[in-house]
Structures are given as C-alpha cells and as structure tokens.
Motif scaffolding. Structure first.
Motif, PDB file in Angstrom:
ATOM      1  N   GLN A  14       0.830  -1.189   0.000  1.00 32.42           N
ATOM      2  CA  GLN A  14       0.000   0.000   0.000  1.00 32.42           C
ATOM      3  C   GLN A  14       0.875   1.254   0.000  1.00 32.42           C
ATOM      4  OE1 GLN A  14      -3.251  -0.190  -0.440  1.00 32.42           O
ATOM      5  NE2 GLN A  14      -3.479   2.010  -0.419  1.00 32.42           N
ATOM      6  N   LYS A  15       1.921   1.229   0.814  1.00 37.84           N
ATOM      7  CA  LYS A  15       2.837   2.376   0.893  1.00 37.84           C
ATOM      8  C   LYS A  15       3.445   2.664  -0.477  1.00 37.84           C
ATOM      9  CE  LYS A  15       7.288   3.738   2.676  1.00 37.84           C
ATOM     10  NZ  LYS A  15       8.584   3.211   2.997  1.00 37.84           N
ATOM     11  N   ILE A  16       3.843   1.630  -1.166  1.00 38.85           N
ATOM     12  CA  ILE A  16       4.467   1.808  -2.477  1.00 38.85           C
ATOM     13  C   ILE A  16       3.485   2.447  -3.455  1.00 38.85           C
ATOM     14  CG2 ILE A  16       5.396   0.575  -4.481  1.00 38.85           C
ATOM     15  CD1 ILE A  16       6.611  -1.438  -2.504  1.00 38.85           C
ATOM     16  N   ILE A  17       2.256   2.001  -3.426  1.00 36.20           N
ATOM     17  CA  ILE A  17       1.248   2.557  -4.332  1.00 36.20           C
ATOM     18  C   ILE A  17       0.975   4.017  -4.001  1.00 36.20           C
ATOM     19  CG2 ILE A  17      -1.183   2.427  -5.016  1.00 36.20           C
ATOM     20  CD1 ILE A  17      -0.966  -0.627  -4.653  1.00 36.20           C
ATOM     21  N   GLU A  18       0.772   4.303  -2.735  1.00 37.83           N
ATOM     22  CA  GLU A  18       0.448   5.671  -2.323  1.00 37.83           C
ATOM     23  C   GLU A  18       1.593   6.645  -2.569  1.00 37.83           C
ATOM     24  OE1 GLU A  18      -0.844   5.267   1.719  1.00 37.83           O
ATOM     25  OE2 GLU A  18      -2.730   4.343   1.132  1.00 37.83           O
ATOM     26  N   ASN A  19       2.823   6.166  -2.517  1.00 38.42           N
ATOM     27  CA  ASN A  19       3.978   7.038  -2.745  1.00 38.42           C
ATOM     28  C   ASN A  19       4.410   7.092  -4.209  1.00 38.42           C
ATOM     29  OD1 ASN A  19       4.174   7.698  -0.043  1.00 38.42           O
ATOM     30  ND2 ASN A  19       5.587   6.039   0.404  1.00 38.42           N
ATOM     31  N   ASN A  20       3.722   6.376  -5.048  1.00 37.72           N
ATOM     32  CA  ASN A  20       4.092   6.347  -6.457  1.00 37.72           C
ATOM     33  C   ASN A  20       3.762   7.680  -7.130  1.00 37.72           C
ATOM     34  OD1 ASN A  20       3.017   5.603  -9.457  1.00 37.72           O
ATOM     35  ND2 ASN A  20       4.843   4.447  -8.891  1.00 37.72           N
ATOM     36  N   LYS A  21       4.732   8.206  -7.874  1.00 40.96           N
ATOM     37  CA  LYS A  21       4.549   9.517  -8.515  1.00 40.96           C
ATOM     38  C   LYS A  21       3.421   9.491  -9.546  1.00 40.96           C
ATOM     39  CE  LYS A  21       8.152   8.516 -11.848  1.00 40.96           C
ATOM     40  NZ  LYS A  21       9.471   8.779 -12.339  1.00 40.96           N
ATOM     41  N   ASN A  22       3.244   8.375 -10.235  1.00 42.55           N
ATOM     42  CA  ASN A  22       2.174   8.280 -11.223  1.00 42.55           C
ATOM     43  C   ASN A  22       0.804   8.276 -10.554  1.00 42.55           C
ATOM     44  OD1 ASN A  22       3.704   7.920 -13.776  1.00 42.55           O
ATOM     45  ND2 ASN A  22       4.491   6.142 -12.683  1.00 42.55           N
ATOM     46  N   PHE A  23       0.737   7.630  -9.411  1.00 44.74           N
ATOM     47  CA  PHE A  23      -0.519   7.591  -8.674  1.00 44.74           C
ATOM     48  C   PHE A  23      -0.872   8.991  -8.175  1.00 44.74           C
ATOM     49  CE2 PHE A  23      -3.262   6.171  -5.110  1.00 44.74           C
ATOM     50  CZ  PHE A  23      -4.143   5.414  -5.850  1.00 44.74           C
ATOM     51  N   SER A  24       0.118   9.715  -7.696  1.00 47.25           N
ATOM     52  CA  SER A  24      -0.103  11.090  -7.245  1.00 47.25           C
ATOM     53  C   SER A  24      -0.547  11.974  -8.410  1.00 47.25           C
ATOM     54  CB  SER A  24       1.173  11.668  -6.638  1.00 47.25           C
ATOM     55  OG  SER A  24       1.543  10.941  -5.512  1.00 47.25           O
ATOM     56  N   LEU A  25       0.058  11.774  -9.548  1.00 46.04           N
ATOM     57  CA  LEU A  25      -0.309  12.543 -10.737  1.00 46.04           C
ATOM     58  C   LEU A  25      -1.751  12.261 -11.147  1.00 46.04           C
ATOM     59  CD1 LEU A  25       0.664  14.514 -12.904  1.00 46.04           C
ATOM     60  CD2 LEU A  25       1.503  12.557 -14.195  1.00 46.04           C
ATOM     61  N   LEU A  26      -2.156  11.000 -11.063  1.00 46.54           N
ATOM     62  CA  LEU A  26      -3.540  10.652 -11.383  1.00 46.54           C
ATOM     63  C   LEU A  26      -4.503  11.368 -10.437  1.00 46.54           C
ATOM     64  CD1 LEU A  26      -5.610   8.914 -13.017  1.00 46.54           C
ATOM     65  CD2 LEU A  26      -5.413   7.253 -11.160  1.00 46.54           C
ATOM     66  N   TYR A  27      -4.180  11.369  -9.153  1.00 46.03           N
ATOM     67  CA  TYR A  27      -5.029  12.069  -8.185  1.00 46.03           C
ATOM     68  C   TYR A  27      -5.155  13.550  -8.533  1.00 46.03           C
ATOM     69  CZ  TYR A  27      -6.261   8.691  -4.546  1.00 46.03           C
ATOM     70  OH  TYR A  27      -6.820   7.662  -3.843  1.00 46.03           O
ATOM     71  N   GLU A  28      -4.070  14.173  -8.928  1.00 42.50           N
ATOM     72  CA  GLU A  28      -4.102  15.586  -9.301  1.00 42.50           C
ATOM     73  C   GLU A  28      -5.014  15.799 -10.514  1.00 42.50           C
ATOM     74  OE1 GLU A  28      -0.111  17.052  -9.904  1.00 42.50           O
ATOM     75  OE2 GLU A  28       0.514  16.345  -7.928  1.00 42.50           O
ATOM     76  N   GLN A  29      -4.865  14.941 -11.523  1.00 42.16           N
ATOM     77  CA  GLN A  29      -5.687  15.068 -12.725  1.00 42.16           C
ATOM     78  C   GLN A  29      -7.165  14.842 -12.414  1.00 42.16           C
ATOM     79  OE1 GLN A  29      -4.003  12.391 -15.626  1.00 42.16           O
ATOM     80  NE2 GLN A  29      -2.253  13.710 -16.008  1.00 42.16           N
ATOM     81  N   ILE A  30      -7.436  13.883 -11.564  1.00 45.43           N
ATOM     82  CA  ILE A  30      -8.822  13.610 -11.187  1.00 45.43           C
ATOM     83  C   ILE A  30      -9.413  14.788 -10.423  1.00 45.43           C
ATOM     84  CG2 ILE A  30     -10.242  12.219  -9.617  1.00 45.43           C
ATOM     85  CD1 ILE A  30      -8.743   9.758 -10.648  1.00 45.43           C
ATOM     86  N   ASN A  31      -8.641  15.360  -9.507  1.00 46.73           N
ATOM     87  CA  ASN A  31      -9.135  16.520  -8.754  1.00 46.73           C
ATOM     88  C   ASN A  31      -9.473  17.683  -9.680  1.00 46.73           C
ATOM     89  OD1 ASN A  31      -9.205  15.520  -6.118  1.00 46.73           O
ATOM     90  ND2 ASN A  31      -7.044  15.949  -5.798  1.00 46.73           N
ATOM     91  N   ILE A  32      -8.634  17.905 -10.667  1.00 49.60           N
ATOM     92  CA  ILE A  32      -8.900  18.971 -11.639  1.00 49.60           C
ATOM     93  C   ILE A  32     -10.180  18.667 -12.411  1.00 49.60           C
ATOM     94  CG2 ILE A  32      -8.071  20.020 -13.794  1.00 49.60           C
ATOM     95  CD1 ILE A  32      -5.183  19.686 -12.600  1.00 49.60           C
ATOM     96  N   ASP A  33     -10.330  17.415 -12.831  1.00 48.27           N
ATOM     97  CA  ASP A  33     -11.516  17.027 -13.588  1.00 48.27           C
ATOM     98  C   ASP A  33     -12.787  17.087 -12.735  1.00 48.27           C
ATOM     99  OD1 ASP A  33     -12.659  15.938 -16.092  1.00 48.27           O
ATOM    100  OD2 ASP A  33     -13.052  14.159 -14.863  1.00 48.27           O
ATOM    101  N   GLN A  34     -12.670  16.821 -11.460  1.00 48.58           N
ATOM    102  CA  GLN A  34     -13.841  16.793 -10.586  1.00 48.58           C
ATOM    103  C   GLN A  34     -14.352  18.182 -10.216  1.00 48.58           C
ATOM    104  OE1 GLN A  34     -12.452  14.460  -7.228  1.00 48.58           O
ATOM    105  NE2 GLN A  34     -13.582  12.664  -7.947  1.00 48.58           N
ATOM    106  N   THR A  35     -13.499  19.159 -10.228  1.00 45.96           N
ATOM    107  CA  THR A  35     -13.854  20.482  -9.720  1.00 45.96           C
ATOM    108  C   THR A  35     -15.135  21.060 -10.315  1.00 45.96           C
ATOM    109  OG1 THR A  35     -11.553  20.939  -9.173  1.00 45.96           O
ATOM    110  CG2 THR A  35     -13.009  22.846  -9.381  1.00 45.96           C
TER     111      THR A  35
END
Length: 145
Positions: A1-22
């Motif tokens: 879980q730690k590896i997934i949560e700290n993954n730069k691609n996963f963080s980037l996806l979260y950022e893109q999703i937040n932008i899309d959700q706004t």
C-alpha cells in the motif's frame, strides 16, 4: 500500500482527477442548494396546502433527491474505477519486479508487512521495489466524467 500511495504516477492521477472533478463538484453543490431551497419551500407550504397536495410535493422532491443521490453515487463510482484501474496496473508491475528480484536473489517466499512473524529491517525490500517502480514509465490515463 505504501508503495502505491507514494508512487509519482498515482499522485499525478489524483491531481488530474481533482482537476476534472472540480466543475462537477461545483455543479453538484448548486444542485444541492436548489434541493435544500425546495425543501424549505415545501415546509412553508405545509400551512397552505391540503395534506394530499403537500404529499405530492414531498414525493416529487424525494424523487429529485433520489436522482441527485444516484448522480453522486455514479460520479464517485466512476472515479473509484479509474483509481482502482491504475492501482491494479501498479500492482501488476510490482509483482513483476518482485518476481525478478526473487529469481535474481534466489528467494522462494516474499511476504508483505502484514504477514510476517519475525523480521529484520535488513531484509526489507520496500524501498528497492518503490525505487524500481518509480523509475518505470506507467501510462496514466483516465476517463473524464
């Protein structure tokens, strides 16, 4: 879980999703305010309308509320599927890295941190796996809502 949560691609996806959700969240907030105003209007009609007419207004409002809740649920499920899809891709890559590591180091068994009895930090390969995962190019794409 730690590896997934700290993954730069996963963080980037979260950022893109937040932008899309706004814009959708803003729209949902407006709809929610309208539904609250409608409920206040119906409560004010309580003294004016006969019980049967008031019941019709309540039923109509409940249908609108159910439709709104269904939209929110569909919205949340959409993004949850997008996130789970990337998580699954990352897990597949992690498993490949672990497979190669175990073959290269003649390891027969790899356990996660929840499934061990006794361990030394000297055999913790989390950082190694995390570094290898972060060095790989992972395609991040998601379906906009």
């Amino acid at each position: 879980q730690k590896i997934i949560e700290n993954n730069k691609n996963f963080s980037l996806l979260y950022e893109q999703i937040n932008i899309d959700q706004t814009p959708h969240k803003e729209n949902f907030k407006k709809q929610e305010i309208n539904l609250q105003n409608e409920l206040i209007r119906i409560e004010n009609l309580n003294l004016i309308l006969e019980p049967a007419e008031l019941e019709k207004e309540i039923v109509k409002n409940n249908k609108k509320l159910n439709n709104f809740n269904n939209k929110i649920e569909k919205f949340n499920q959409h993004y949850e599927l997008q996130i789970n899809s990337l998580k699954n891709s990352i897990i597949d890559i992690i498993l490949e890295i672990l497979k190669k590591y175990s073959e290269d180091n003649q390891i027969d068994l790899v356990l996660d941190s929840k499934n061990y009895v006794l361990s030394s930090n000297s055999i913790n390969i989390t950082d190694l796996i995390e570094d290898q995962l972060n060095s790989q190019k992972i395609e991040i794409s998601f379906e906009k809502y």
